[in-house]
Design a protein around this motif. Structure first.
Motif, mmCIF file in Angstrom:
data_model
loop_
_atom_site.group_PDB
_atom_site.id
_atom_site.type_symbol
_atom_site.label_atom_id
_atom_site.label_comp_id
_atom_site.label_asym_id
_atom_site.label_seq_id
_atom_site.Cartn_x
_atom_site.Cartn_y
_atom_site.Cartn_z
ATOM 1 N N PRO A 345 8.243 102.845 22.743
ATOM 2 C CA PRO A 345 7.655 103.868 23.613
ATOM 3 C C PRO A 345 8.404 105.183 23.460
ATOM 4 C CG PRO A 345 8.035 101.811 24.806
ATOM 5 C CD PRO A 345 8.755 101.689 23.495
ATOM 6 N N GLU A 474 2.613 96.734 23.899
ATOM 7 C CA GLU A 474 3.643 96.323 24.843
ATOM 8 C C GLU A 474 4.937 96.201 24.068
ATOM 9 O OE1 GLU A 474 4.463 92.091 26.860
ATOM 10 O OE2 GLU A 474 2.770 93.155 27.771
ATOM 11 N N TYR A 475 5.993 96.748 24.609
ATOM 12 C CA TYR A 475 7.280 96.755 23.893
ATOM 13 C C TYR A 475 8.313 95.961 24.675
ATOM 14 C CZ TYR A 475 11.574 98.492 21.700
ATOM 15 O OH TYR A 475 12.791 98.586 21.058
ATOM 16 N N LYS A 476 8.845 94.948 24.015
ATOM 17 C CA LYS A 476 9.970 94.212 24.580
ATOM 18 C C LYS A 476 11.207 94.622 23.823
ATOM 19 C CE LYS A 476 11.767 89.633 25.744
ATOM 20 N NZ LYS A 476 11.520 88.177 25.731
ATOM 21 N N ASP A 477 12.126 95.238 24.529
ATOM 22 C CA ASP A 477 13.336 95.729 23.892
ATOM 23 C C ASP A 477 14.129 94.535 23.357
ATOM 24 O OD1 ASP A 477 16.041 96.753 23.483
ATOM 25 O OD2 ASP A 477 15.318 98.557 24.508
ATOM 26 N N SER A 482 14.151 94.261 28.262
ATOM 27 C CA SER A 482 13.223 94.970 29.151
ATOM 28 C C SER A 482 11.860 95.113 28.490
ATOM 29 C CB SER A 482 13.789 96.345 29.513
ATOM 30 O OG SER A 482 13.945 97.138 28.355
ATOM 31 N N SER A 484 8.108 97.145 28.413
ATOM 32 C CA SER A 484 7.266 98.301 28.762
ATOM 33 C C SER A 484 5.825 97.930 28.429
ATOM 34 C CB SER A 484 7.695 99.542 27.966
ATOM 35 O OG SER A 484 9.042 99.860 28.214
ATOM 36 N N LYS A 485 4.988 97.857 29.439
ATOM 37 C CA LYS A 485 3.624 97.365 29.259
ATOM 38 C C LYS A 485 2.596 98.490 29.310
ATOM 39 C CE LYS A 485 4.508 92.781 31.276
ATOM 40 N NZ LYS A 485 4.050 91.770 32.276
ATOM 41 N N GLN A 487 0.940 100.407 27.179
ATOM 42 C CA GLN A 487 1.245 101.655 26.501
ATOM 43 C C GLN A 487 0.079 102.185 25.669
ATOM 44 O OE1 GLN A 487 4.300 103.382 26.860
ATOM 45 N NE2 GLN A 487 4.403 101.917 28.540
#
Length: 924
Positions: A345, A474-477, A482, A484-485, A487
């Protein structure tokens, strides 16, 4: 040794001290308020664990803008009082953002803070820290300061030692370029770059835009690498950035753009390489001779050439990353070179996490930010040195040859090897929120069956690549886990093309759909085409039957490529259709057999005219600054008439050229007219037109016209009854609201009548000519209607007068029955806005109060002191922002009220030569 004591100062919280990713950004006069800066600094200290303050070392510096030196002294005294052991200060308080990060990482992992707080890794503070700082600002009751600590001479390098209640305290003023240059020398081969710059065939130009980058440019490019001093532009840091705006783009770096052969007035032979930096030197723009390198291509090219050209990367890249909206040019490089790749993101903290974990070496974003794992910030000078290293490597055996490998050669060679990503973005504003949400839901639903999607596409265009993957980003660190959905919705094609949809602003009235279109071309024979050809107009309505019931047509053109997309939306969509045609997409939300819908331009929009009485204006969408199709018949009713005035309520006051009929025109409805008495004669189109209330309401309404010609103090008015009707006829009135000294050449020392310039209607009255000390008032008596002039003396005149340079423009704006004053502070050219202040009138106190938000609304200002207000969500505009058009510069500016001097420039690339810019809005 000088001794100092600690004083506890009582204070109270200030509203709005919430730091963002770039720290707390306010105008100078806000920070100059008693206790304001101190409150925020103490709140920052209080947000940190004790061991991060007591006995710690911190870095305090800035980019040289006005008030930086004062702030450094204040923060130093507060650091001493809070038990800090040592403060490092860049000489003259100057340090670039990348240099601060470098110093933090180099010098024992200390923390730096000021108005922005960075962590031990040199990167921006996470939300957990900034949230705690903000929470502290809302409850603070006291701060600590060493008032008797003398100011330190920060112009001289050296250490000054003091003694306080908790022991010794040092202020170390150092040359911040030394650590940064040392770091750069561990990354790049300075000798090879020096040979390139010494070649008589290679010419170089660097523009610091009077930001802090100039300090580093002189040391690196001239003293270390041997470039001629004449190759540096605007490299002396100035508190006001030399009257310009330090943003490295084709608009603000005008001198560089002209010198590189990209400006209209470019005549001399351009240099081979050019670059620019922003104020704090973390962003960059790269140019070749008559050639612009996009940020997406720049990071991809650096990554592709890094191992062979840059010693720091000689053992290989750990991985590469880009922000999701950035084009996929970097993806192709990663795949070809078998590199780890991450799509994250927007936000540099995501890159920082990857770098801390040893997973990423090079990263970038579409907004001119490029960097690597040498620090945890963007680094503009690093990007320039990276490009110079690539050029040096490409020319290492060719410096004595007939022709050097150029920037353009490198870019085109890159396209030939990796393909080219033709890329554009469109924003569809003011779309029905329900329809927009259903569209997004349909787009997600369609992803469950890609075979159906491909079948639909093939029915439209058989030669388009299949969709091979689709998801909601969707990013999963991978470092901290964490997530981030939501997007954006992505459709990925087999040939590397990409289609992304993002939804924002889902209010009850309008929403914005952002569409990112990326066409990948790997055929090397086609990568040199103009973008205009690669992203040519592909999709038009199949027939007039495709036009929708809502009559909400949005047509947008790409800033450079004249690519066209049409969006049709209906309140009850029954189908979603996507067609991908070598770079194009059509969205159809529902269908209708209605063919009689008028082709009215979407509003709000910006209308540009060559002159006050010129014919049809050129219309631009505000959200993406692209032209609306005038030639296709889209128009604003009444606006093509030369004798027309736009009102803040959205209605256009028109005097017909054919029969002198006079009326108020609804810009969204050709039949939406309210008749007025015939205006006896044509008036200059530069007049200001204001309405005392809603013209279609139950109360009577005054229509006021103020002539603004030089030496004219005349206004016209008429009253018409509630709900319409022609009412009383027009009255011409010569007013007298006092005199002033005439400062025009040849008339010095004479008195002239004061004209009405800025005026707004609020609560049934008209307010005009607001100054820090007073504001005029104009009321109209009942039958017979007659003007009555008065004034309000401001109880406590505003501090700061007309800004540092004594020049400002004051606009009055009505918003939801409240009166606001927007003051644009002007630079030395009396045109460039360097700061903005918004005040709200408290009528009970007869006092202006400064505000940091305007209730989620957007203010639209224009020439002749026009000021209007609209709910931002309903119009697809930025919340709490002020919009100002500059027709002659083919752009408009957007300024966040809270961030004050942080002004974004939106260029209108397709704009014609124009003198007048008008905001066209829906009627309120």
């Amino acid at each position: 040794m000088v001794l100092f004591s600690v004083t506890k100062k009582a204070t109270t919280p200030f509203d709005g001290q919430k730091p963002g990713t770039s720290g707390l950004r306010k105008k100078v006069t806000v920070f100059q308020q008693p206790h304001y800066l101190q409150n925020f600094v103490q709140s920052t200290f209080n947000a940190l664990p004790a061991d991060k303050v007591k006995g710690a070392t911190i870095v305090v510096s800035g980019d040289g803008r006005y008030f930086s030196k004062d702030a450094v002294q204040i923060i130093t005294k507060m650091a001493a009082a809070n038990g800090v052991r040592r403060v490092w200060v860049g000489q003259n308080s100057l340090m670039s953002t990348p240099a601060v990060s470098a110093v933090i990482r180099e010098r024992v992992g200390a923390d730096d803070f000021g108005i922005k707080y960075n962590m031990e890794n040199g990167g921006p503070a996470p939300e957990s820290v900034t949230d705690k700082i903000f929470s502290n600002t809302t409850t603070i009751t006291e701060y600590l300061i060493a008032e008797d600590l003398p100011d330190v001479d920060i112009s001289v390098v050296g250490v000054t030692t003091f003694s306080g209640p908790e022991g010794p305290f040092d202020v170390d003023v150092f040359d911040s370029t030394i650590d940064y240059i040392k770091l750069m020398k561990t990354i790049f081969d300075f000798e090879s770059i020096k040979k390139l710059l010494a070649s008589p065939k290679f010419t170089f130009c660097y523009d610091a835009l009077h930001g802090v980058a100039g300090t580093y440019a002189t040391r690196i490019f001239v003293e270390e690498l041997g470039a001629a001093e004449s190759s540096l532009l605007n490299c002396v840091p100035k508190e006001d950035f030399g009257g310009g705006h330090p943003d490295p783009n084709l608009t603000y770096a005008k001198e560089l753009v002209d010198r590189m052969g990209l400006g209209k007035s470019s005549n001399a032979e351009p240099p081979e390489f050019g670059a620019a930096a922003d104020g704090d030197a973390d962003r960059n723009m790269i140019l070749g001779k008559r050639f612009f390198v996009t940020p997406s291509d720049s990071v991809a090219i650096i990554a592709a050439n890094a191992v062979q050209s840059i010693p720091y990367f000689s053992s290989g890249l750990k991985g590469v990353a880009r922000s999701m909206p950035t084009s996929a040019a970097l993806d192709v490089v990663a795949k070809n070179l078998n590199l780890k790749f991450f799509e994250v993101p927007t936000g540099w903290k995501f890159f920082g996490n990857l770098m801390d974990a040893g997973m990423c070496s090079i990263c970038g974003e579409e907004s001119f930010g490029t960097g690597s794992d040498h620090i945890r910030e963007k680094d503009g000078i690093w990007a320039v040195l990276a490009w110079l290293s690539i050029l040096a490597f490409k020319n290492k055996d060719n410096l004595g040859g007939d022709k050097l490998v150029t920037v353009e050669d490198i870019v085109r060679q890159h396209w030939g090897t990796y393909g080219r990503h033709y890329y554009t973005r469109y924003d569809y504003e003011n779309v029905d929120a329900g329809a927009a949400k259903e569209l997004m839901a349909n787009l997600v639903s369609m992803q469950s069956s890609l075979s159906d999607v491909n079948k639909l596409i093939k029915e439209i265009r058989s030669d388009v690549s299949d969709v091979v993957a689709a998801d909601e980003f969707e990013y999963k660190d991978p470092v901290d886990g964490s997530v981030s959905k939501h997007q954006g919705v992505r459709y990925l094609f087999g040939d590397g093309s990409r289609l992304v949809f993002r939804l924002s602003g889902t209010g009850s009235v309008g929403a914005t759909i952002r569409v990112y279109i990326e066409q990948y071309e790997k055929d090397s024979s086609k990568t040199g085409r103009d973008s205009q050809d690669a992203l040519a107009p592909l999709v038009r309505p199949q027939s007039q039957a495709d036009y929708t019931i809502r009559s909400q047509l949005t047509q947008l053109r790409d800033l450079r490529d004249r690519h066209e997309i049409w969006l049709y939306s209906d309140r009850n969509p029954t189908s979603t259709r996507i067609s991908w045609r070598t770079g194009g997409v059509t969205l159809e939300i529902g269908r209708s057999d209605r063919m009689d819908e008028p082709r009215v331009a979407p509003v709000p929009c910006l209308a540009l005219k060559h002159g006050a009485d010129s014919d049809k204006p050129v219309l631009f969408s505000i959200s993406d600054a692209t032209a609306i199709d005038n030639n296709g018949g889209v128009d604003i009713p009444g606006l093509t008439n030369g004798n027309a005035w736009v009102t803040p309520q959205g209605w256009i006051r028109v005097r017909s050229a054919s029969d002198a009929s006079t009326f108020l025109q609804n810009p969204q409805d050709p039949d939406g007219k309210i008749p007025l008495p015939h205006l006896p004669r044509e008036l200059p189109s530069t007049c200001s037109c204001r309405l005392s209330g809603k013209p279609n309401g139950s109360e009577s309404c005054i229509v006021l016209l103020v002539e603004t010609e030089e030496d004219v103090t005349v206004l016209w008015y008429c009253r018409f009854g509630g709900g319409g009707g022609e009412g009383e006829g027009w009255v011409r009135h010569e007013y007298d609201v006092g005199t002033q000294w005439d400062i025009r050449p040849g008339k010095e020392g004479q008195r002239e009548k004061v004209p009405i310039w800025s005026i707004a209607a609020c609560r049934g009255k008209f307010y005009f000519n607001a100054t820090p000390e007073s504001v005029g008032v104009l009321e109209f008596t009942p039958t017979p209607t007659a003007p009555v002039f008065g004034s309000i003396a401001i109880a406590d005149p505003l501090p700061g007068g007309y800004g540092v340079l004594g020049a400002a423009l004051g606009f009055l704006v009505e918003a939801e029955d409240d009166l606001y004053m927007v003051r644009l502070l002007l630079d030395r050219d009396f045109e460039t806005v360097y700061d903005l202040i918004v005040y709200k009138m408290d009528f009970s106190e007869q006092q202006w109060h400064e505000v940091d938000d305007i209730g989620g609304r957007a203010f639209l200002l224009a020439p002749a002191y026009f000021g209007a207000s609209r709910a931002a969500d309903e119009c697809g505009l930025e919340k709490d922002s002020v919009y100002v058009p500059y027709a002659h510069n083919k752009c408009f500016e957007v300024c966040k009220v809270e961030e004050k001097g942080d002004i974004d420039v939106v260029n209108l690339i397709e704009a014609p030569d124009a003198k007048i810019g008008m905001w066209i809005m829906p009627t309120d």
